[in-house]
Design an enzyme around this catalytic site. Sequence first.
Site, short mmCIF file in Angstrom:
data_model
loop_
_atom_site.label_atom_id
_atom_site.label_comp_id
_atom_site.label_asym_id
_atom_site.label_seq_id
_atom_site.Cartn_x
_atom_site.Cartn_y
_atom_site.Cartn_z
N ASP A 91 0.84 -1.20 0.00
CA ASP A 91 0.00 0.00 0.00
C ASP A 91 0.88 1.25 0.00
OD1 ASP A 91 0.71 -0.78 2.69
OD2 ASP A 91 -0.71 0.69 3.47
N GLU A 133 -0.08 -0.75 5.88
CA GLU A 133 1.05 -0.26 6.66
C GLU A 133 0.99 1.25 6.78
OE1 GLU A 133 5.01 1.04 7.95
OE2 GLU A 133 3.99 1.62 6.12
N GLU A 142 11.98 -1.71 3.91
CA GLU A 142 11.63 -0.28 4.03
C GLU A 142 12.85 0.59 3.71
OE1 GLU A 142 8.91 1.24 4.50
OE2 GLU A 142 7.56 0.12 5.81
N HIS A 167 6.89 9.58 0.21
CA HIS A 167 5.67 10.30 0.61
C HIS A 167 5.59 11.69 -0.05
CE1 HIS A 167 4.60 7.83 4.47
NE2 HIS A 167 5.23 7.08 3.57
#
Length: 375
Positions: free
Chosen positions: A66, A129, A158, A344
């Site tokens: 996600d 997540e 990650e 992000h």
Amino acid sequence: MEIQITQDLVRKESITPNDAGCLKYIEEFLAKRGFVNETLTYGRVKNLWSINRKPGPLLIFLGHVDVVPTGPIEQWDHAPFSGHDDGTYIYGRGTGDMKGGIACFMSALSRINPDDLNFSLGFIITADEEGPSRDGTVKVVDELLQRGEVVDYCLIGEPSTIETVGDNIRIGRRGSINIELEVLGKQGHAAYPARVDNPIHKVVPFLDKLLSEVWDEGNEHFPPTSLQLTNISAGVGAHNVTPNNLNLKFNLRFSTQITGDEIQTKVTNFLEAEGIKHKIQFDLNAKPFYSEPKLFTEVVQKSISEVQAFDTALSCSGGTSDGRFMAKTGCEIVELGPKFETIHKINEKIEKEELERLTDIYYQILLNLNEETNN
Ligand SMILES: [Zn+2]
């Protein structure tokens, strides 16, 4: 192969909790390599649990498909789900966080024959997540523990890299607690101070205590616990009216030197010491974890130095990760992935060269762990 897989995954618009076909894509890839797949569904969230069982220890690769929302699409140089390749970079939401890491591990796996492994290899891939993280890894881990599954090592893809792939790996993360406070007062005319109870005035000494508090000194693995005020609001908009209440939001990122309960007690004591009438809500959204570096961390460090010819740094920095849920299994955890610089953000991207090096390192980890577990 890692570049193609990254593009394939990025082109699926998997904003939490929608996996948009990513899990099926990964599942098919693993099924071809002899893995046994299982979909664990909790609420609206699908999670993939996949395993290639061998005698010997169990390594789990942990990831999420996600992604966070794109933000204003018109600000992107290339459409956020295009997986555009400009020769140097692959663009798109999730390239860094963390479809790129998953793609590299899949590609590394394709270089070996899973039958040759001396250890069991599992995948936990969630689609929850970036969101509430309630129906993802946390539930899968509980299910596996209930089944008596023993997890020895966990590799999380990650983003962890600062400049050059592998220069920084994580073996722990800080905790996080959100606090929402409402200071209660009494609205009135600014000209009659005796008849008002001004929540703005009352919060000042409290804020002073809050901001000057030394929560802890940190330790060799964690920086000192820190607090940030994130929102403050009060007032009705008029110059001559004092407000009835004041709302304050703040967040602490905390080390293993303090617990969520201890933070809660301190904050409550400050409020009581100032005699502040209030309502308060504490939301502990992540406990800190620290994974003692042992054999697996050494394998990862060795693998990085073989590919990159430098020594990697161990850290416990960054936000929270699903490693906090894996910690419950008692396994040794290492987070190693691409750069976190653009994650992000608008124009999230990943260097193709970075994907290639990360694949080389993951491949080396599989080989080195195989050697370590050979006896
Ligand atoms: Zn992530």
